[in-house]
Write an enzyme that holds these catalytic residues in place. Structure first.
Site, short mmCIF file in Angstrom:
data_model
loop_
_atom_site.label_atom_id
_atom_site.label_comp_id
_atom_site.label_asym_id
_atom_site.label_seq_id
_atom_site.Cartn_x
_atom_site.Cartn_y
_atom_site.Cartn_z
N TYR A 84 73.74 -30.55 -47.07
CA TYR A 84 74.17 -29.17 -47.30
C TYR A 84 73.59 -28.65 -48.60
O TYR A 84 73.07 -29.40 -49.42
CB TYR A 84 75.70 -29.08 -47.33
CG TYR A 84 76.34 -29.55 -48.62
CD1 TYR A 84 76.76 -28.63 -49.59
CD2 TYR A 84 76.52 -30.92 -48.88
CE1 TYR A 84 77.34 -29.06 -50.77
CE2 TYR A 84 77.10 -31.34 -50.06
CZ TYR A 84 77.52 -30.41 -51.00
OH TYR A 84 78.08 -30.83 -52.18
N LEU A 94 72.92 -36.53 -58.62
CA LEU A 94 72.23 -35.46 -57.92
C LEU A 94 71.48 -34.61 -58.94
O LEU A 94 72.05 -34.23 -59.96
CB LEU A 94 73.24 -34.59 -57.16
CG LEU A 94 72.63 -33.43 -56.36
CD1 LEU A 94 71.90 -33.96 -55.14
CD2 LEU A 94 73.70 -32.43 -55.96
N ARG A 110 65.33 -28.73 -52.03
CA ARG A 110 66.25 -29.87 -52.11
C ARG A 110 66.90 -30.15 -50.75
O ARG A 110 67.10 -31.30 -50.37
CB ARG A 110 67.32 -29.63 -53.17
CG ARG A 110 68.17 -30.87 -53.43
CD ARG A 110 69.11 -30.69 -54.60
NE ARG A 110 70.10 -29.64 -54.36
CZ ARG A 110 71.04 -29.30 -55.23
NH1 ARG A 110 71.13 -29.91 -56.39
NH2 ARG A 110 71.91 -28.34 -54.94
N GLU A 167 77.93 -38.56 -63.84
CA GLU A 167 78.02 -37.10 -63.73
C GLU A 167 79.45 -36.72 -63.42
O GLU A 167 80.33 -37.57 -63.32
CB GLU A 167 77.06 -36.58 -62.66
CG GLU A 167 77.26 -37.16 -61.28
CD GLU A 167 76.20 -36.69 -60.28
OE1 GLU A 167 75.52 -35.69 -60.54
OE2 GLU A 167 76.05 -37.35 -59.23
N LYS A 210 72.14 -34.84 -51.13
CA LYS A 210 73.28 -33.90 -51.08
C LYS A 210 73.85 -33.94 -49.66
O LYS A 210 73.65 -33.04 -48.84
CB LYS A 210 72.83 -32.49 -51.48
CG LYS A 210 73.99 -31.59 -51.90
CD LYS A 210 73.48 -30.33 -52.56
CE LYS A 210 74.59 -29.38 -52.95
NZ LYS A 210 75.46 -29.93 -54.03
N HIS A 260 77.09 -45.35 -33.87
CA HIS A 260 76.74 -45.38 -35.28
C HIS A 260 75.25 -45.14 -35.52
O HIS A 260 74.88 -44.45 -36.46
CB HIS A 260 77.18 -46.70 -35.92
CG HIS A 260 78.63 -46.75 -36.27
ND1 HIS A 260 79.61 -46.83 -35.32
CD2 HIS A 260 79.27 -46.70 -37.47
CE1 HIS A 260 80.80 -46.84 -35.89
NE2 HIS A 260 80.63 -46.76 -37.21
N ARG A 315 79.66 -40.70 -29.34
CA ARG A 315 79.86 -41.37 -30.62
C ARG A 315 79.22 -42.76 -30.63
O ARG A 315 79.55 -43.63 -29.83
CB ARG A 315 81.34 -41.48 -30.94
CG ARG A 315 81.61 -41.89 -32.38
CD ARG A 315 83.11 -41.94 -32.67
NE ARG A 315 83.37 -42.11 -34.09
CZ ARG A 315 83.31 -43.29 -34.72
NH1 ARG A 315 83.03 -44.38 -34.05
NH2 ARG A 315 83.55 -43.35 -36.02
#
Length: 281
Positions: A30, A199, A49, A175, A143, A99, A97
């Site tokens: 995101y 990040l 990014r 951070e 991210k 993995h 579903r």
């Protein structure tokens, strides 16, 4: 209005499949982009990014980055947003579903805007923070949608009446739960180097550039909790909080307990950057 893949639609008409891998696994990335005076701030950097984060988890973009950029800009225009944010996420899509990566999914993009005024009270007077152990995974450079550790840290800060949790691995500061962290010692700015443990914030990139342009020395080097608490100044940066002084950490007053001169100089440079961005887009 929201953006769903390439289609603009009303929010009430939005639909997330229960087997979307973002919903089930956090399998996605995101970006969170600031809008000042109707103009997307540092849009190109955010998009690059986003592309890099997707590449690192082998997630194909649903369509070209240039078109994503155009559609996000159109979304701002359609919603008449002057000051606020764009949230955009891309997931690996819908599948039964399992993995491992499914072989037949199509990536899903969802974006929306929200109102948001500038955090002037916090940037003017500073905030208080707590210290907490950094329990996140070792790919913080991505991210991704996996933010539970950040959420837990931020909740601890809230319980203590603070705005941020500054995280550390052992004695080394990494951070904040949603920010990059800096200390100032004898007018030298120190911040954690870019690697897999933090990040590389878009505001961080701009701040370090502005600092160097204004003759300030920048050292991208990890510092300790003790160095943090004994610093002349501490500040944090992010898209949401901009450049914000930290005046107290746990029970320790930072410096004089007031925003420092270096932080103030960077805030002033940031104001010029916003004006320049608005005048050239």
């Amino acid at each position: 209005m929201i953006l769903h893949n390439e289609r603009f639609t009303e929010r009430d008409d939005a639909f997330v499949d229960i087997e979307d891998r973002g919903y089930q696994f956090g399998d996605g990335v995101y970006e969170f982009i600031r809008v000042y005076d109707g103009i997307c701030f540092e849009m190109d950097s955010h998009m690059q990014r986003l592309k890099l984060s997707a590449l690192k988890i082998e997630l194909p973009l649903p369509y070209a980055l240039e078109k994503i950029t155009r559609n996000l800009t159109r979304l701002v225009e359609k919603n008449g947003l002057m000051n606020g944010f764009i949230y955009v996420q891309i997931t690996r899509g819908v599948s039964q579903r399992m993995h491992h990566f499914p072989g037949n999914t199509t990536s899903v993009l969802v974006a929306y805007t929200q109102l948001g005024e500038r955090p002037l009270e916090k940037t003017t007077h500073g905030i208080q923070a707590i210290l907490t152990e950094d329990i996140r995974w070792k790919r913080c450079d991505i991210k991704s949608l996996n933010l539970l550790a950040n959420v837990l840290a931020k909740q601890q800060a809230k319980k203590h009446g603070c705005d941020e949790a500054i995280m550390h691995r052992g004695s080394t500061v990494s951070e904040g739960s949603s920010t990059n962290v800096y200390i100032v010692e004898r007018n030298v700015i120190y911040t954690h180097p870019i690697n897999n443990l933090i990040l590389n914030g878009i505001t961080r990139i701009g701040v370090l550039q502005m600092a160097r342009e204004n003759g300030l020395r920048v050292v991208e080097e990890a510092f300790t909790v003790n160095e943090l608490l004994e610093a002349d100044e501490v500040f944090v940066t992010s898209t949401a909080i901009e450049i914000c002084p930290v005046i107290r950490i746990d029970q320790t007053l930072i410096g004089t307990g007031q925003p420092g001169l270096v932080t103030r100089a960077l805030q002033q440079a940031f104001e010029h950057r916003i004006v320049f961005n608005s005048g050239t887009n």
